[in-house]
Scaffold this motif. Structure first.
Motif, short mmCIF file in Angstrom:
data_model
loop_
_atom_site.label_atom_id
_atom_site.label_comp_id
_atom_site.label_asym_id
_atom_site.label_seq_id
_atom_site.Cartn_x
_atom_site.Cartn_y
_atom_site.Cartn_z
N ILE A 134 59.03 36.58 26.71
CA ILE A 134 58.18 36.87 25.38
C ILE A 134 57.50 35.49 25.38
N PRO A 135 56.19 35.63 24.55
CA PRO A 135 55.40 34.50 24.41
C PRO A 135 56.33 33.17 23.77
N LEU A 136 55.91 32.09 24.30
CA LEU A 136 56.62 30.90 23.52
C LEU A 136 56.06 30.71 22.04
N ALA A 137 54.73 31.22 21.85
CA ALA A 137 54.24 31.24 20.33
C ALA A 137 55.10 31.88 19.52
N SER A 138 55.81 33.06 19.70
CA SER A 138 56.62 33.76 19.00
C SER A 138 57.64 33.02 18.66
N LEU A 139 58.35 32.01 19.10
CA LEU A 139 59.49 31.41 18.74
C LEU A 139 58.99 30.27 18.12
N ALA A 152 64.08 46.47 26.37
CA ALA A 152 64.51 46.04 27.76
C ALA A 152 64.42 47.01 28.57
N LEU A 153 64.61 48.41 28.37
CA LEU A 153 64.35 49.61 29.23
C LEU A 153 62.81 49.70 29.69
N ALA A 154 62.16 49.32 28.72
CA ALA A 154 60.64 49.35 29.13
C ALA A 154 60.08 48.34 30.02
N GLU A 181 58.27 41.82 27.82
CA GLU A 181 57.38 42.65 28.46
C GLU A 181 57.20 41.97 29.86
N GLU A 182 56.84 42.46 31.04
CA GLU A 182 56.87 42.32 32.06
C GLU A 182 55.39 41.47 32.56
N ARG A 183 55.38 40.42 33.11
CA ARG A 183 54.05 39.61 33.65
C ARG A 183 54.21 39.22 34.84
N ILE A 184 53.24 39.49 35.77
CA ILE A 184 53.47 39.23 37.11
C ILE A 184 52.28 38.11 37.15
N TYR A 185 52.97 36.92 37.20
CA TYR A 185 52.16 35.46 37.42
C TYR A 185 52.33 34.81 38.73
N ARG A 186 51.38 34.24 39.24
CA ARG A 186 51.63 33.27 40.53
C ARG A 186 52.16 32.14 39.71
N LEU A 187 53.11 31.29 40.77
CA LEU A 187 53.64 30.31 40.59
C LEU A 187 53.30 29.31 41.64
N ARG A 188 52.68 28.15 41.41
CA ARG A 188 52.29 27.23 42.43
C ARG A 188 53.00 25.99 42.27
N CYS A 189 53.63 25.50 43.16
CA CYS A 189 54.56 24.31 43.13
C CYS A 189 53.75 23.29 43.94
N VAL A 190 53.98 21.78 43.43
CA VAL A 190 53.19 20.81 43.99
C VAL A 190 53.45 20.45 45.53
N GLU A 191 54.62 20.93 45.99
CA GLU A 191 54.60 20.64 47.45
C GLU A 191 53.71 21.70 48.39
N GLY A 192 53.01 22.46 47.79
CA GLY A 192 51.95 23.23 48.62
C GLY A 192 52.45 24.83 48.62
N TRP A 193 53.58 25.02 48.28
CA TRP A 193 53.89 26.65 48.43
C TRP A 193 53.65 27.27 47.08
N LYS A 249 56.74 47.66 32.15
CA LYS A 249 55.83 47.77 31.00
C LYS A 249 54.72 46.90 31.33
N PRO A 250 53.38 47.24 31.12
CA PRO A 250 52.22 46.79 31.65
C PRO A 250 51.67 45.61 30.77
N SER A 251 51.34 44.49 31.35
CA SER A 251 50.74 43.39 30.71
C SER A 251 49.30 42.95 30.99
N PRO A 252 48.40 42.82 30.11
CA PRO A 252 47.05 42.55 30.72
C PRO A 252 47.25 41.05 31.22
N PHE A 253 48.00 40.42 31.04
CA PHE A 253 48.11 38.93 31.47
C PHE A 253 48.41 39.01 33.11
#
Length: 304
Positions: A138-143, A40-42, A117-129, A47-51
């Motif tokens: 964590i990845p959903l796949a891990s669960l 959590a501290l990382a 891990e921290e992942r910087i993602y774009r989030l696009r909403c259907v309303e145009g913003w 913490k860098p992520s390739p994604f």
């Protein structure tokens, strides 16, 4: 020893009280297991992520004050005003259906399944913003790998908490509650698909889907279901809330596609929150290199 007086400290050096309390809360959650505290501290320290995208982040204020979360109201400001009554601890997520080892997970168990891990993602909403958000999760796949999906598991269904006392929007008929979403199993297992528990180095704010939500960055934002309590592996395609409400407007896949217009507006451009000018919408929200192969041979205008 030099003791600095408050007047000696620049305002930029002072952590806002709300942010300080959030960080303490995140660390308290992480402290549920000693092994997680360092992770959590990382995450808190980036913490860098390739994604991650290299695009400029939206501010925490923008991310936490302009939200779609109809369980707390239909205006963008309602979730921040109304979500604080939500009790997020203790919290459990039931994973069931076509799995060899179905299980009810506590939130602390989920956090131990993979390094945060921290992942910087774009989030696009259907309303145009759109926004750029530094998620922590964590990845959903891990669960899903823990419960061992069977060969019949072709789809993954998700449900949000149903509690009209805590979620006043559920007392209305704007949608068929609880909120439901779904993914194909290969989409769910894709490494970009995230279970988020925080943002900006803090525990996930309640208006953003606390304590645990889905983030699928190449799809429109409504696919990233919030406050998850149930995940079901199944053979058939699950019904989803917005597809049930308006099937001609919201398809099951809901991949970001500038070539497919919403019946009431174009999807060809978007406005980043905090910016004045619009920008061109990117296919798959800019993640085409990673995910386009999932849909090879599909008519993406038919399967929108």
């Amino acid at each position: 020893m030099l003791i600095r007086r408050p007047t000696d400290i620049a305002p930029s050096e002072i952590t806002p009280q709300a942010q300080y309390l959030r960080r303490r809360e995140f660390m308290a959650l992480a402290a549920a297991t000693p092994l997680l505290a360092g992770e959590a501290l990382a995450a808190l320290t980036g913490k860098p992520s390739p994604f991650s995208t290299t695009e400029a982040l939206n501010t925490r204020q923008q991310i936490t004050s302009y939200n779609n979360f109809y369980e707390f109201g239909t205006s963008k400001e309602d979730p921040a005003a109304n979500a604080q009554r939500l009790k997020t601890s203790p919290w459990q997520v039931a994973v069931e259906g076509e799995a060899l080892k179905p299980k009810v997970f506590g939130l602390e168990e989920i956090l131990k399944l993979a390094p945060l891990e921290e992942r910087i993602y774009r989030l696009r909403c259907v309303e145009g913003w759109s926004m750029v958000i530094p998620w922590i999760g964590i990845p959903l796949a891990s669960l899903l790998k823990v419960v061992q999906p069977t060969g019949k598991a072709k789809f993954v269904a998700f449900e949000t908490l149903l509690d009209p006392q805590q979620m006043p929007g559920q007392r209305t008929r704007v949608l068929d509650w609880p909120y439901k979403e779904g993914l194909r199993i290969d989409e769910a297992l894709h490494p970009l698909t995230l279970l988020a528990v925080g943002l900006y180095g803090e525990v996930l704010p309640k208006q953003n889907g606390a304590p645990i939500r889905l983030v699928v960055p190449w799809k429109y934002g409504f696919k990233s279901i919030k406050s998850i309590v149930r995940i079901r592996l199944q053979e058939t395609q699950p019904p989803t809330s917005w597809n049930l409400a308006a099937p001609n407007e919201y398809g099951f896949y809901s991949n970001v596609n500038p070539a497919v217009a919403h019946p009431r507006w174009s999807q060809a451009t978007e406005r980043r929150i905090g910016e004045f000018f619009k920008r061109k919408t990117l296919p798959f929200n800019g993640y085409g290199e990673q995910v386009a192969g999932l849909y090879r041979g599909m008519d993406l205008q038919k399967f929108f």
